[in-house]
Design a protein around this motif. Structure first.
Motif, PDB file in Angstrom:
ATOM      1  N   ALA A 116      90.958  -4.223 120.226  1.00  0.00           N
ATOM      2  CA  ALA A 116      90.925  -2.781 119.947  1.00  0.00           C
ATOM      3  C   ALA A 116      90.287  -2.526 118.588  1.00  0.00           C
ATOM      4  O   ALA A 116      90.664  -3.132 117.583  1.00  0.00           O
ATOM      5  N   GLY A 117      89.300  -1.635 118.570  1.00  0.00           N
ATOM      6  CA  GLY A 117      88.619  -1.281 117.321  1.00  0.00           C
ATOM      7  C   GLY A 117      87.524  -2.230 116.907  1.00  0.00           C
ATOM      8  O   GLY A 117      86.836  -1.991 115.916  1.00  0.00           O
ATOM      9  N   ARG A 118      87.329  -3.293 117.670  1.00  0.00           N
ATOM     10  CA  ARG A 118      86.302  -4.272 117.318  1.00  0.00           C
ATOM     11  C   ARG A 118      84.957  -3.881 117.920  1.00  0.00           C
ATOM     12  O   ARG A 118      84.890  -3.283 118.992  1.00  0.00           O
ATOM     13  N   THR A 119      83.876  -4.225 117.217  1.00  0.00           N
ATOM     14  CA  THR A 119      82.528  -4.032 117.755  1.00  0.00           C
ATOM     15  C   THR A 119      81.940  -5.388 118.114  1.00  0.00           C
ATOM     16  O   THR A 119      82.270  -6.411 117.513  1.00  0.00           O
TER      17      THR A 119
ATOM     18  N   ASP B  67      77.836  -1.372 123.883  1.00  0.00           N
ATOM     19  CA  ASP B  67      78.787  -0.379 124.386  1.00  0.00           C
ATOM     20  C   ASP B  67      79.695  -1.095 125.369  1.00  0.00           C
ATOM     21  O   ASP B  67      79.276  -1.439 126.482  1.00  0.00           O
ATOM     22  N   VAL B  68      80.938  -1.372 124.975  1.00  0.00           N
ATOM     23  CA  VAL B  68      81.831  -2.166 125.810  1.00  0.00           C
ATOM     24  C   VAL B  68      83.062  -1.364 126.191  1.00  0.00           C
ATOM     25  O   VAL B  68      83.455  -0.413 125.500  1.00  0.00           O
ATOM     26  N   THR B  69      83.666  -1.771 127.295  1.00  0.00           N
ATOM     27  CA  THR B  69      84.938  -1.220 127.744  1.00  0.00           C
ATOM     28  C   THR B  69      85.950  -2.353 127.793  1.00  0.00           C
ATOM     29  O   THR B  69      85.705  -3.379 128.449  1.00  0.00           O
ATOM     30  N   LEU B  70      87.061  -2.166 127.094  1.00  0.00           N
ATOM     31  CA  LEU B  70      88.116  -3.178 127.130  1.00  0.00           C
ATOM     32  C   LEU B  70      88.818  -3.141 128.476  1.00  0.00           C
ATOM     33  O   LEU B  70      89.034  -2.062 129.045  1.00  0.00           O
ATOM     34  N   VAL B  71      89.178  -4.328 128.986  1.00  0.00           N
ATOM     35  CA  VAL B  71      89.890  -4.398 130.258  1.00  0.00           C
ATOM     36  C   VAL B  71      91.156  -5.215 130.054  1.00  0.00           C
ATOM     37  O   VAL B  71      91.289  -5.966 129.071  1.00  0.00           O
TER      38      VAL B  71
END
Length: 325
Positions: free
Chosen positions: A263-266, A278-282
């Protein structure tokens, strides 16, 4: 300056580690391809495969060329940095970031580089590129012996014995990427993919922690493994997924609902890149088996994109080896 270095001779991938008849085998190093020229009058050029001038970034190589190499001579090889029992590719990148002045000198003292020389394209004014590999190799070995070349110059091993070449694959833990095969009768053909390259690959398990594209139709998978503290550590990203694979993942990857280690990481597009993904965490539950090579950075992450081999719904995230294993 009356001559220019030829374009680097390139490799084409092969799937077998067996040394072909009529060829010599050499280790494939995890470093920067580099050509070195010592021109008449004392000018030295160290350039990358893409033609970038790296001379000021590696002052120890320039000084060694002036002190040890005959003028009007050109070499081909691989720049490497050895650190803590392994080839540290990331140190080369840091060296290039400090390519001038006091910063370059300090970096050379902290992370000294070696040029592993595997070809001789010019010797004291004589163009050797039309000659076969076997002749160039003999001339290169004679150059090291007659001139007493020492660090940062290192002569790359070469063999025509299949068993010896196979044995070199045991060096992968130290950063050897595989083997190069070069026909003994072949001249140096700049720009041609006439050498062969076998890269060591293995399959390993990892956990999907994020995706590019929508979770229902991901384009790539971002992978991780848990460390001893229960934190999901990033290990690498897959190449683009085939359409059939994307369809098979529909409904399998679910958006994260609670706390996520990332969370909050690029994330960037590749190692050393500044292009942010551009990523989505799962929800980090799906285990996948991926095909990887041996190149890793200092943190233990896979330095090159990995290929998705198959999903492993039969495995739990807890069964995946810990980060760094």
């Amino acid at each position: 300056m009356t001559w220019t270095l030829p374009q680097p001779m390139l490799t084409a991938p092969v799937t077998s580690p067996d040394l072909p008849p009529g060829a010599a085998g050499e280790p494939k190093w995890d470093g920067y391809r580099a050509q070195l020229a010592h021109y008449p009058g004392g000018r030295v050029l160290l350039r990358s495969r893409q033609g970038t001038d790296m001379t000021t970034a590696f002052p120890e190589v320039r000084e060694a060329a002036l002190a040890q190499l005959p003028e009007d001579t050109g070499l081909d090889g691989e720049l490497v940095v050895w650190e803590s029992g392994r080839l540290a590719f990331e140190r080369l990148q840091q060296r290039l970031a400090r390519r001038r002045g006091a910063g370059a000198i300090a970096a050379a003292q902290t992370w000294p580089a070696h040029l592993v020389v595997f070809d001789l394209v010019r010797l004291e004014g004589t163009d050797l590129t039309p000659r076969p590999y076997s002749d160039r190799r003999a001339a290169l070995e004679d150059l090291f012996a007659s001139q007493g070349l020492t660090a940062p110059f290192t002569l790359c091993p070469s063999t025509t014995d299949p068993a010896t070449a196979r044995a070199w694959l045991e060096w992968t833990a130290a950063g050897l990427e595989g083997l190069c095969f070069k026909r003994l009768s072949e001249p140096y053909r700049g720009g041609a993919r006439a050498w062969a390259k076998y890269k060591v690959r293995a399959t390993e398990d990892a956990i999907v922690g994020a995706v590019t594209g929508p979770p229902a139709a991901p384009r790539t998978l971002l992978l991780g493994r848990y460390d001893g503290a229960g934190v999901l550590r990033y290990t690498g990203r897959t190449t683009s997924l085939a359409r059939a694979v994307t369809r098979s993942l529909e409904g399998v990857l679910l958006p994260t609902t609670g706390g996520h280690s990332w969370a909050g990481r690029t994330f960037t597009a590749s190692w050393g890149s500044r292009d942010v993904l551009d990523v989505t965490l799962v929800d980090p539950q799906l285990v996948v088996e991926v095909s990887v090579d041996v190149a890793r950075d200092a943190a233990g992450r896979w330095r090159h994109p990995v290929g998705l081999h198959r999903t492993r719904p039969d495995l739990s995230a807890e069964s995946v080896p810990p980060f760094g294993a």
